[in-house]
Design an enzyme around this catalytic site. Structure first.
Site, short mmCIF file in Angstrom:
data_model
loop_
_atom_site.label_atom_id
_atom_site.label_comp_id
_atom_site.label_asym_id
_atom_site.label_seq_id
_atom_site.Cartn_x
_atom_site.Cartn_y
_atom_site.Cartn_z
N ASP A 18 0.87 -1.18 0.00
CA ASP A 18 0.00 0.00 0.00
C ASP A 18 0.91 1.23 0.00
OD1 ASP A 18 -2.06 1.81 0.30
OD2 ASP A 18 -3.13 0.58 1.76
N ASP A 112 -2.65 2.25 -6.24
CA ASP A 112 -1.62 2.30 -5.20
C ASP A 112 -1.60 1.08 -4.29
OD1 ASP A 112 -4.00 2.85 -3.84
OD2 ASP A 112 -2.93 3.96 -2.31
N GLU A 113 -2.27 0.02 -4.69
CA GLU A 113 -2.39 -1.13 -3.80
C GLU A 113 -2.41 -2.42 -4.58
OE1 GLU A 113 -5.53 -2.12 -0.79
OE2 GLU A 113 -5.71 0.05 -0.90
#
Length: 537
Positions: A18, A112-113
């Site tokens: 993350d 973003d993950e």
DNA sequence: TCTGGGGTCCTAGGACCC
DNA sequence: TCTGGGGTCCTAGGACCC
């Protein structure tokens, strides 16, 4: 494969990455004067909400999904920037490539993950066995991300997706947490029920009314009680998660099942002609995205949110998949005909679901098949009014797609903004959005700090320069042009590395929260870090 | 000063067919 | 003619996630 116990592996080989405050961190990396300062990225209009707040801004209580207006009250001196998805996507691709070096089994959850199944890859080969090897892989990944982009990410390692995700949350910011296999039950027990995936505000409220607020209390309540409270599917899954049982596999990216676009308007729309025009524009944008993905779909959906936030959807399923703008537009307008909008609408949306992979050629072939089938059945009674065999229309009208649209309709695709423009529309290249990159023929590259009353303020700096100076221009200054964002690469990362504290091996204790960050300029020129938007007192 | 935009999954009722 | 059950598709709404 290694064995699993209760849906948890024998080793912590599921990794969850993350990125820390991703959008805001990209902006800080791009804009030297904003490093260490509160930065808020999101919608800047009167109805905008926060996408991401930097950690400096979070100290003021700003968080994602908060209305931007509320954030401005909490942190008036923060920099408020519009989103630049193109840049975020480019940085994301660099990060995702690093993940693919660990294992072919990467499941992105957003820009973003992502989850990575380390057991499916080579990364653990040659590393130490068990937890220590996994930890080394995670720490190396964090270093590689920092070296390639200058950004920090947090890593969770555990024996299941749920636990890996909880671990990365605990690792934030800029850390790594590994949950040793066998310790999960005790670790979970004191946590809030909201920690579990699938438990949102509504479910948490149902549980709270039953006296359940922690994961441990879910376990105590037992499965029967949970099924009674939450229903079959949800109850079963929440009960299992509370016991640390989660055998969902990491799955590489799947095909999208729907495509949709929607706009919230700064001012409620009441004029029916305007509402219809907006639905037409949305249909065009939706089909543009559909086609870009090489897909077509069978079900057209419209979404209408009223002045009072009540929301309804209407859908219509065609006889075959389509990616024809005309077909989608007409379906959307038919659906709109059945909706009363006189009291005012704040949001309109158009979507297509039931996606197929059909290309134009496939559709044509399918249309031919459908036609001959109809003829064989003797069903030749004219055109079935619009809804018709979607494929057939495709064949008859050929490529009446984007190319064939009237000029005005095509232009309508461009602004991509829900901004109400009373009076003459501002040309797309004369609208200055805070955060956007620009280039000036004399002063070089910089970014828009704010604009209003015919002026635009620009800070002249780049990712690898020292913080720069601010200058103000007329909004229609011909020397000032929009520019492409500068990519964050290893060179920029090196500059950042020289400025930032040394990479942390373990979570850094949060620095004693410095209250009220004075937007004091560090060098070269009396600037304020706040972006004015259009508000000048 | 209210509440974005892009998705996924689940439920439930009615139509329709066998 | 009446009753009923199962399966599938469609529609609408809601919860949840980032």
């Amino acid at each position: 494969m290694c064995g699993t116990i209760n849906g948890v592996r024998a080793s912590p080989t599921i990794l969850h990455l993350d990125m820390d405050a991703f959008f805001a961190a990209v902006e800080q990396a791009s804009k030297p004067s904003l490093r260490g300062k509160p930065v808020v990225v999101g919608g800047l209009g009167p109805r905008g909400v926060v996408s991401t707040a930097s950690y400096e801004a979070r100290r003021f209580g700003v968080h994602s999904a908060m209305p931007t207006a509320q954030a401005r009250r909490l942190a008036p001196n923060a920099a408020y920037l519009g989103s630049r998805f193109g840049l975020y996507r480019a940085v994301s691709e660099v990060v995702m490539e690093l993940l693919h070096e660990l294992s072919p089994l990467v499941e992105p959850l957003s820009l973003d993950e992502a989850f990575v199944d380390l057991e499916a890859g080579e990364a653990l080969k040659g590393a130490q066995s068990g937890a220590e090897g996994a930890r080394q892989v995670g720490e190396r990944l964090r270093r590689d991300i920092r070296a390639a982009t200058g950004l920090t990410g947090s890593v969770g390692l555990a024996g299941s997706k749920m636990l890996a995700k909880i671990a990365s949350e605990q690792a934030k910011p800029d850390g790594l947490v590994l949950i040793p296999v066998g310790t999960e039950r005790g670790m979970l027990a004191p946590l809030s029920v909201r920690t579990l995936p699938g438990v949102g505000p509504a479910t948490a409220e149902v549980l709270r009314k039953a006296g359940i607020t922690t994961v441990g209390e879910i376990v105590e309540a037992g499965e029967d009680e949970l099924l009674r409270l939450l229903g079959k599917a949800h109850g079963t899954s929440v009960h299992a998660m509370a016991h640390g049982i989660d055998d969902r596999p990491v799955v590489a990216e799947r095909d999208a099942k729907s495509v949709s676009v929607e706009d919230t308007y700064d001012v409620d729309l009441t004029d029916r002609t305007r509402v219809r025009l907006e639905v037409e524009r949305l249909a065009e944008r939706c089909v543009t995205r559909l086609r870009a993905a090489g897909r077509s779909g069978r079900t057209v959906v419209i979404k209408v949110r009223s002045y009072d936030f009540s929301t309804l959807t209407r859908s219509e399923t065609l006889r075959g998949p389509t990616d024809d703008p005309g077909v989608v537009r007409e379906a959307a307008l038919r659906l709109l005909d059945g909706v009363d909008t006189t009291a005012g609408v704040r949001l309109l949306g158009v979507g297509v679901s039931g996606l197929a992979d059909f290309t134009q050629e496939d559709l044509f072939a399918q249309a031919q098949a459908a036609l001959s089938e109809e003829r064989a059945e003797g069903r030749t009674e004219g055109r079935t009014e619009g809804v018709g065999p979607a494929g057939a229309e495709e064949a008859e009208e050929g490529h009446s797609g984007a190319e064939g649209q009237p000029r005005a309709a095509r232009a309508a695709l461009e602004p991509a903004s829900a901004v109400e423009e009373p009076g003459a529309a501002v040309p797309a290249d004369r609208r200055w959005i805070p955060g956007q990159d620009v280039c000036h023929s004399v002063y070089g590259r910089g970014w828009v700090q704010g604009s209003g009353v015919g002026k635009v303020t620009v800070r002249f700096e780049e990712p690898d320069t020292p913080p720069g100076r601010v200058r103000t221009f007329s909004v229609d200054d011909p020397d000032l042009l929009p520019a492409e964002p500068r990519m964050l690469d290893a060179d920029v990362a090196a500059v950042l590395a020289a400025q930032l504290p040394a990479p942390a091996q373990s979570p850094v204790p949060a620095q004693s929260p410095a209250p009220a960050i004075r937007p004091k300029s560090r060098s070269g020129g009396g600037g304020v870090s706040s972006s004015a938007g259009t508000s000048s007192p």
